[in-house]
Every structure is written in structure tokens, then in C-alpha cells.
Design a protein around this motif. Sequence first.
Motif, PDB file in Angstrom:
ATOM      1  N   GLU A 275       0.828  -1.193   0.000  1.00  0.00           N
ATOM      2  CA  GLU A 275       0.000   0.000   0.000  1.00  0.00           C
ATOM      3  C   GLU A 275       0.868   1.251   0.000  1.00  0.00           C
ATOM      4  O   GLU A 275       2.032   1.224   0.356  1.00  0.00           O
ATOM      5  N   GLU A 276       0.264   2.366  -0.421  1.00  0.00           N
ATOM      6  CA  GLU A 276       0.996   3.620  -0.464  1.00  0.00           C
ATOM      7  C   GLU A 276       1.363   4.050   0.956  1.00  0.00           C
ATOM      8  O   GLU A 276       0.493   4.305   1.783  1.00  0.00           O
ATOM      9  N   ILE A 277       2.631   4.092   1.229  1.00  0.00           N
ATOM     10  CA  ILE A 277       3.090   4.516   2.544  1.00  0.00           C
ATOM     11  C   ILE A 277       4.219   5.523   2.378  1.00  0.00           C
ATOM     12  O   ILE A 277       4.844   5.610   1.319  1.00  0.00           O
ATOM     13  N   LYS A 278       4.467   6.271   3.434  1.00  0.00           N
ATOM     14  CA  LYS A 278       5.520   7.274   3.424  1.00  0.00           C
ATOM     15  C   LYS A 278       6.389   7.095   4.661  1.00  0.00           C
ATOM     16  O   LYS A 278       5.937   6.580   5.686  1.00  0.00           O
ATOM     17  N   ILE A 279       7.621   7.541   4.564  1.00  0.00           N
ATOM     18  CA  ILE A 279       8.499   7.532   5.725  1.00  0.00           C
ATOM     19  C   ILE A 279       7.875   8.383   6.827  1.00  0.00           C
ATOM     20  O   ILE A 279       7.419   9.498   6.586  1.00  0.00           O
TER      21      ILE A 279
ATOM     22  N   SER B 124       5.127   7.480   8.418  1.00  0.00           N
ATOM     23  CA  SER B 124       3.737   7.070   8.597  1.00  0.00           C
ATOM     24  C   SER B 124       3.666   5.830   9.478  1.00  0.00           C
ATOM     25  O   SER B 124       4.661   5.144   9.706  1.00  0.00           O
ATOM     26  N   VAL B 125       2.470   5.546   9.986  1.00  0.00           N
ATOM     27  CA  VAL B 125       2.249   4.388  10.855  1.00  0.00           C
ATOM     28  C   VAL B 125       1.296   3.433  10.151  1.00  0.00           C
ATOM     29  O   VAL B 125       0.270   3.847   9.602  1.00  0.00           O
ATOM     30  N   LEU B 126       1.653   2.148  10.148  1.00  0.00           N
ATOM     31  CA  LEU B 126       0.810   1.147   9.508  1.00  0.00           C
ATOM     32  C   LEU B 126       0.569  -0.014  10.464  1.00  0.00           C
ATOM     33  O   LEU B 126       1.330  -0.241  11.405  1.00  0.00           O
ATOM     34  N   SER B 127      -0.498  -0.743  10.204  1.00  0.00           N
ATOM     35  CA  SER B 127      -0.822  -1.927  10.992  1.00  0.00           C
ATOM     36  C   SER B 127      -0.274  -3.156  10.281  1.00  0.00           C
ATOM     37  O   SER B 127      -0.461  -3.331   9.078  1.00  0.00           O
ATOM     38  N   PHE B 128       0.433  -3.995  11.038  1.00  0.00           N
ATOM     39  CA  PHE B 128       0.997  -5.224  10.482  1.00  0.00           C
ATOM     40  C   PHE B 128       1.053  -6.250  11.598  1.00  0.00           C
ATOM     41  O   PHE B 128       1.593  -5.971  12.672  1.00  0.00           O
ATOM     42  N   GLY B 129       0.480  -7.434  11.359  1.00  0.00           N
ATOM     43  CA  GLY B 129       0.375  -8.397  12.444  1.00  0.00           C
ATOM     44  C   GLY B 129      -0.510  -7.831  13.541  1.00  0.00           C
ATOM     45  O   GLY B 129      -1.569  -7.272  13.271  1.00  0.00           O
ATOM     46  N   ASP B 130      -0.054  -7.912  14.765  1.00  0.00           N
ATOM     47  CA  ASP B 130      -0.853  -7.457  15.905  1.00  0.00           C
ATOM     48  C   ASP B 130      -0.480  -6.062  16.395  1.00  0.00           C
ATOM     49  O   ASP B 130      -0.983  -5.617  17.427  1.00  0.00           O
TER      50      ASP B 130
ATOM     51  N   VAL C 276       7.157   3.630   9.822  1.00  0.00           N
ATOM     52  CA  VAL C 276       8.003   3.445   8.645  1.00  0.00           C
ATOM     53  C   VAL C 276       9.253   4.312   8.782  1.00  0.00           C
ATOM     54  O   VAL C 276       9.162   5.537   8.899  1.00  0.00           O
ATOM     55  N   LEU C 277      10.422   3.673   8.754  1.00  0.00           N
ATOM     56  CA  LEU C 277      11.694   4.377   8.906  1.00  0.00           C
ATOM     57  C   LEU C 277      12.398   4.625   7.582  1.00  0.00           C
ATOM     58  O   LEU C 277      13.143   5.593   7.440  1.00  0.00           O
ATOM     59  N   ASP C 278      12.184   3.738   6.610  1.00  0.00           N
ATOM     60  CA  ASP C 278      12.895   3.857   5.337  1.00  0.00           C
ATOM     61  C   ASP C 278      12.093   3.126   4.269  1.00  0.00           C
ATOM     62  O   ASP C 278      11.348   2.181   4.572  1.00  0.00           O
ATOM     63  N   ILE C 279      12.239   3.566   3.030  1.00  0.00           N
ATOM     64  CA  ILE C 279      11.613   2.903   1.883  1.00  0.00           C
ATOM     65  C   ILE C 279      12.667   2.765   0.792  1.00  0.00           C
ATOM     66  O   ILE C 279      13.314   3.748   0.420  1.00  0.00           O
ATOM     67  N   GLN C 280      12.862   1.536   0.313  1.00  0.00           N
ATOM     68  CA  GLN C 280      13.825   1.269  -0.754  1.00  0.00           C
ATOM     69  C   GLN C 280      13.265   0.214  -1.696  1.00  0.00           C
ATOM     70  O   GLN C 280      12.893  -0.876  -1.259  1.00  0.00           O
TER      71      GLN C 280
ATOM     72  N   ILE D 149      10.417  -1.073   8.991  1.00  0.00           N
ATOM     73  CA  ILE D 149       9.442  -0.639   9.983  1.00  0.00           C
ATOM     74  C   ILE D 149       9.878  -1.075  11.381  1.00  0.00           C
ATOM     75  O   ILE D 149      10.602  -2.057  11.544  1.00  0.00           O
ATOM     76  N   ILE D 150       9.440  -0.315  12.384  1.00  0.00           N
ATOM     77  CA  ILE D 150       9.712  -0.627  13.786  1.00  0.00           C
ATOM     78  C   ILE D 150       8.423  -0.430  14.568  1.00  0.00           C
ATOM     79  O   ILE D 150       7.614   0.451  14.227  1.00  0.00           O
ATOM     80  N   THR D 151       8.197  -1.242  15.588  1.00  0.00           N
ATOM     81  CA  THR D 151       6.967  -1.076  16.358  1.00  0.00           C
ATOM     82  C   THR D 151       6.899   0.326  16.948  1.00  0.00           C
ATOM     83  O   THR D 151       7.893   0.864  17.429  1.00  0.00           O
ATOM     84  N   GLU D 152       5.719   0.905  16.886  1.00  0.00           N
ATOM     85  CA  GLU D 152       5.514   2.254  17.398  1.00  0.00           C
ATOM     86  C   GLU D 152       5.738   2.310  18.906  1.00  0.00           C
ATOM     87  O   GLU D 152       6.219   3.313  19.438  1.00  0.00           O
ATOM     88  N   GLU D 153       5.404   1.227  19.582  1.00  0.00           N
ATOM     89  CA  GLU D 153       5.560   1.156  21.027  1.00  0.00           C
ATOM     90  C   GLU D 153       6.569   0.076  21.405  1.00  0.00           C
ATOM     91  O   GLU D 153       6.956  -0.754  20.577  1.00  0.00           O
ATOM     92  N   ILE D 154       6.979   0.089  22.651  1.00  0.00           N
ATOM     93  CA  ILE D 154       7.752  -1.015  23.222  1.00  0.00           C
ATOM     94  C   ILE D 154       6.759  -2.130  23.517  1.00  0.00           C
ATOM     95  O   ILE D 154       5.853  -1.964  24.335  1.00  0.00           O
ATOM     96  N   ILE D 155       6.888  -3.253  22.837  1.00  0.00           N
ATOM     97  CA  ILE D 155       5.849  -4.280  22.923  1.00  0.00           C
ATOM     98  C   ILE D 155       6.167  -5.388  23.918  1.00  0.00           C
ATOM     99  O   ILE D 155       5.326  -6.243  24.186  1.00  0.00           O
TER     100      ILE D 155
END
Length: 202
Positions: free
Chosen positions: A2-6, A8-14, A19-23, A29-35
Amino acid sequence: MEEIKIGSVLSFGDYNWRVLDIQNNTALIITEEIIDQRPYHDAYKDITWADCTLRKYLNGEFYEKFNAADKSRIITVINKNLDNQWYGTKGGEDTEDNIFLLSLEEVCKYFGDSTSKLNNPGKNQRYWFQRKDENNSNRLAKLHNKEWAWWWWLRSPGRVNVKAVYIFGTDGNIGIQGNNILKGNISDGKCTGGVRPALWIK
């Protein structure tokens, strides 16, 4: 993908991921929170990312939590594990990872550029980056389902190989000297190092 930008926040898994980088139509991607909160390793001994139990957990039990469709999007990568730039502590061999922790170099790059501070420490800096680093607040992360921030692990070695670099929970500063890999006692539930998994997806 899907269209994403550096940034931005996306849902993946749980979880929600930043988004840190696009190549080449892939995204880091890195979890937004400490999980999770886990020790870097399950014994107080010299260790590197290649052999630590946290890497084994992320690429084993944690990876297996994703369904088949999500697994098909996760890209296996070869991670470079450089020596600690301030202390020369060995980073260990390159690793093949599906899930990983960010390195010291990556966290200096992706949360606002602090690379100059990594490569040119001040004369009075011995254990952490400048407390006035303008990028500190970008590295702060809350514990999952909590309202407060906490400290979290990087995969890079600290000043000795019984320590790993971490991000301060109070201000987001980089603790380049490291925290003890076995922070507290597993049996007491006191291994409180925060975990923010990272991965590349397509």
C-alpha cells in the motif's frame, strides 16, 4: 504494498509500526511502542547480537506469531554488526535476520540524523550522547498499553560485551556505554529491557 511514506504508521500483524525507510518498494518498519520487556541474553557473559537469546526469540517464537500471509511479506536481510564506535567493543559476525533490533548506526540515522555525534563525541562525553541532542525526543517510546515511556534495547554492543546499547526512557538519549545484558533476575521478572522489533516488508 500500500501507499506509505516515511514517518507514517501502519498496521501489520498485531501491532502498529512506524516506517523508517523505503527502498525499491520495500519498507523498514519498527513497532511504534515497546511491545515487550526482555533481557538481551539469559546469562551474564560476553555476548554479541549473533548469539544472544533476544535474537533467537525474535527470529523464532516472535516470528512464528505472524500468519502465513504476513510472513510472505517479511524480507530476510543480512545485518552488519559493527564494533562500538566509542569503545571498540566487538559487534560480532554478520547475521541473517527476519526480525531484529536496530543498530546504533541505524538509530542515529532514522530518528533524525545524529551521525555526527556518533563519529565525533565531545571531550567530556563518555557514556551517552549529548543530553541536548535535538533528536532525543524522536527516540522516546511508550510501553504497550501504558502511558509512560521506557528504555529500549539496540543490538549493538556497549563498552564491554556484557552490555548492549540502549535508548533512555526519560529523554530518548543514546546510552552508548550500554545496559547490562541481564538486567535483573529472570525469575523475579525484573529483566526490564524494552523491545521494539524491526523488519523489512514488501
